[in-house]
Write an enzyme that holds these catalytic residues in place. Structure first.
Site, PDB file in Angstrom:
ATOM      1  N   LYS A   1      19.280  65.164 -28.595  1.00 14.64           N
ATOM      2  CA  LYS A   1      17.999  64.720 -28.506  1.00 14.64           C
ATOM      3  C   LYS A   1      17.163  65.340 -27.539  1.00 14.64           C
ATOM      4  O   LYS A   1      15.985  65.310 -28.010  1.00 14.64           O
ATOM      5  CB  LYS A   1      18.257  62.819 -27.954  1.00 14.64           C
ATOM      6  CG  LYS A   1      18.974  62.243 -28.946  1.00 14.64           C
ATOM      7  CD  LYS A   1      19.255  60.830 -28.535  1.00 14.64           C
ATOM      8  CE  LYS A   1      20.326  60.118 -29.525  1.00 14.64           C
ATOM      9  NZ  LYS A   1      20.818  58.921 -29.210  1.00 14.64           N
TER      10      LYS A   1
ATOM     11  N   GLN B   1      21.470  55.333 -24.297  1.00 13.85           N
ATOM     12  CA  GLN B   1      22.653  55.309 -25.019  1.00 13.85           C
ATOM     13  C   GLN B   1      23.496  54.592 -25.138  1.00 13.85           C
ATOM     14  O   GLN B   1      23.990  54.136 -24.060  1.00 13.85           O
ATOM     15  CB  GLN B   1      23.068  56.938 -24.799  1.00 13.85           C
ATOM     16  CG  GLN B   1      24.157  57.564 -25.558  1.00 13.85           C
ATOM     17  CD  GLN B   1      23.544  57.510 -26.924  1.00 13.85           C
ATOM     18  OE1 GLN B   1      22.224  58.178 -27.077  1.00 13.85           O
ATOM     19  NE2 GLN B   1      24.400  57.590 -27.844  1.00 13.85           N
TER      20      GLN B   1
ATOM     21  N   ASP C   1      14.351  52.821 -30.173  1.00 14.07           N
ATOM     22  CA  ASP C   1      15.606  52.724 -30.914  1.00 14.07           C
ATOM     23  C   ASP C   1      15.250  51.464 -32.080  1.00 14.07           C
ATOM     24  O   ASP C   1      16.137  51.263 -32.963  1.00 14.07           O
ATOM     25  CB  ASP C   1      16.588  52.219 -29.993  1.00 14.07           C
ATOM     26  CG  ASP C   1      17.598  53.326 -29.641  1.00 14.07           C
ATOM     27  OD1 ASP C   1      17.963  54.331 -30.476  1.00 14.07           O
ATOM     28  OD2 ASP C   1      17.934  53.527 -28.373  1.00 14.07           O
TER      29      ASP C   1
HETATM   30  N1  GUN Z   1      24.650  55.073 -30.022  1.00 15.43           N
HETATM   31  C1  GUN Z   1      24.873  55.493 -31.237  1.00 15.43           C
HETATM   32  N2  GUN Z   1      23.736  55.441 -32.119  1.00 15.43           N
HETATM   33  C2  GUN Z   1      22.646  55.358 -31.050  1.00 15.43           C
HETATM   34  C3  GUN Z   1      21.371  55.015 -31.409  1.00 15.43           C
HETATM   35  O1  GUN Z   1      20.928  55.178 -32.407  1.00 15.43           O
HETATM   36  N3  GUN Z   1      20.793  54.684 -30.208  1.00 15.43           N
HETATM   37  C4  GUN Z   1      21.329  54.567 -29.117  1.00 15.43           C
HETATM   38  N4  GUN Z   1      20.534  54.071 -28.004  1.00 15.43           N
HETATM   39  N5  GUN Z   1      22.738  54.497 -28.940  1.00 15.43           N
HETATM   40  C5  GUN Z   1      23.393  54.959 -29.714  1.00 15.43           C
END
Ligand code: GUN
Length: 292
Positions: free
Chosen positions: A52, A96, A119
């Site tokens: 990311k 995350q 998100d």
């Molecule tokens: N863990 C797995 N996929 C995601 C996501 O799209 N966002 C976040 N914050 N955590 C994740």
């Protein structure tokens, strides 16, 4: 011939489209910013977070990764989120998932300001999504919708079977696909761990979306000839022939299922790339919203 639905060209197209929007923001004195909070050292999460931050760098989005130890208390995590909510450098905040045991994901998703919730997990944004009101959409389901559009897969009127009911993928995916809009309009079945006779359901699918987090659980006998398969699983499994002794695999037995499918996404190289591209899009949108 089975068509392989690669994520790369779609993700590249999304990111390419963002470049002029970012340049416009820069002209107005604004650099989009994303804060990523990582609690603990889950190896998969560390890889996601690094990817990311690389994507941000590539596009000229300001980003900062804040690492907190595994034994962080909820109050400390909440205080950090409050600090990021108040920090004007960050238009988007992502914590995350999954969080280490003892921390509440529910509390976290409510704590992030809805306007910084790139998100799309805050109940306010989830509610808007369900009602079809424009808002930040969860990145993986939004990425799958974008992929279907790119490859001209039209779910309207078709039976989409989703396996997995997580808040991150399964539930929002079902919601997006049943919206009354030309690119959705599907009939949706949502299967989960309590579903009886899973195979009876998956065999009905025109489009099958596997998001259960179980390596290879979708086997050849569970799909019909000509199905379109979207594999959301990212599982690390032992592989003695691999350099580090492991490899990534999806929720679908790719080698066998791909022989029957009309089209299928690979793992890696499929949906995963879309998640990041849509996160970048949401972050740019969050920054644009500040100028409205
Ligand atoms: N863990 C797995 N996929 C995601 C996501 O799209 N966002 C976040 N914050 N955590 C994740």
């Amino acid at each position: 011939m089975t068509k392989i639905l690669y994520g790369k060209p779609v993700a590249e197209a999304v990111k390419e489209g963002l470049k002029s929007r970012i340049a416009d923001l820069n002209d107005k004195g604004l650099q989009p910013g994303l804060a990523v909070l990582l609690v603990g050292e889950d190896p998969a999460s560390c890889v996601y977070v690094r990817n990311k931050s690389r994507a941000c760098e590539e596009l000229g989005i300001f980003s900062e990764t804040i690492r907190l130890p595994r034994d962080t208390e909820q109050s400390r995590l909440n205080a950090k989120i409050d600090e990021l909510n108040a920090d004007p450098r960050f238009h988007g905040i992502l914590v995350q998932m999954p969080l280490p045991k003892g921390l509440s994901e529910r509390e976290v998703v409510r704590r992030i300001l809805p306007e910084k919730d790139v998100d799309g997990f805050h109940p306010f944004n989830v509610g808007s999504m369900v009602q079809g009101i424009p808002t930040f959409l969860p990145c993986t389901p939004a990425g799958i919708m974008k992929m279907m559009e790119y490859y001209d897969i039209r779910p309207a009127g078709k039976h989409v079977v989703i396996v997995g009911r997580s808040n991150i993928v399964g539930k929002p995916m079902a919601n997006l696909l049943c919206q009354k809009s030309p690119r959705a309009n599907a009939t949706v079945t949502l299967c989960h761990t309590a579903t009886e006779n899973l195979q009876a359901h998956t065999l009905q699918a025109d489009i099958l979306i596997a998001a259960a987090g179980m390596p290879g659980m979708i086997r050849e006998e569970m799909v019909r000839e000509g199905v379109i398969v979207i594999d959301v699983g990212v599982n690390r499994i032992p592989d003695p022939t691999a350099k580090n002794g492991t490899r990534l695999c999806g929720d679908v037995d790719f080698d066998r299922v791909s022989c029957k499918a009309a089209a299928i996404t690979p793992v890696p190289g499929g949906v995963g790339l879309m998640t990041i591209a849509m996160l970048m899009q949401n972050t740019v949108e969050a920054a644009e919203n500040c100028l409205k």
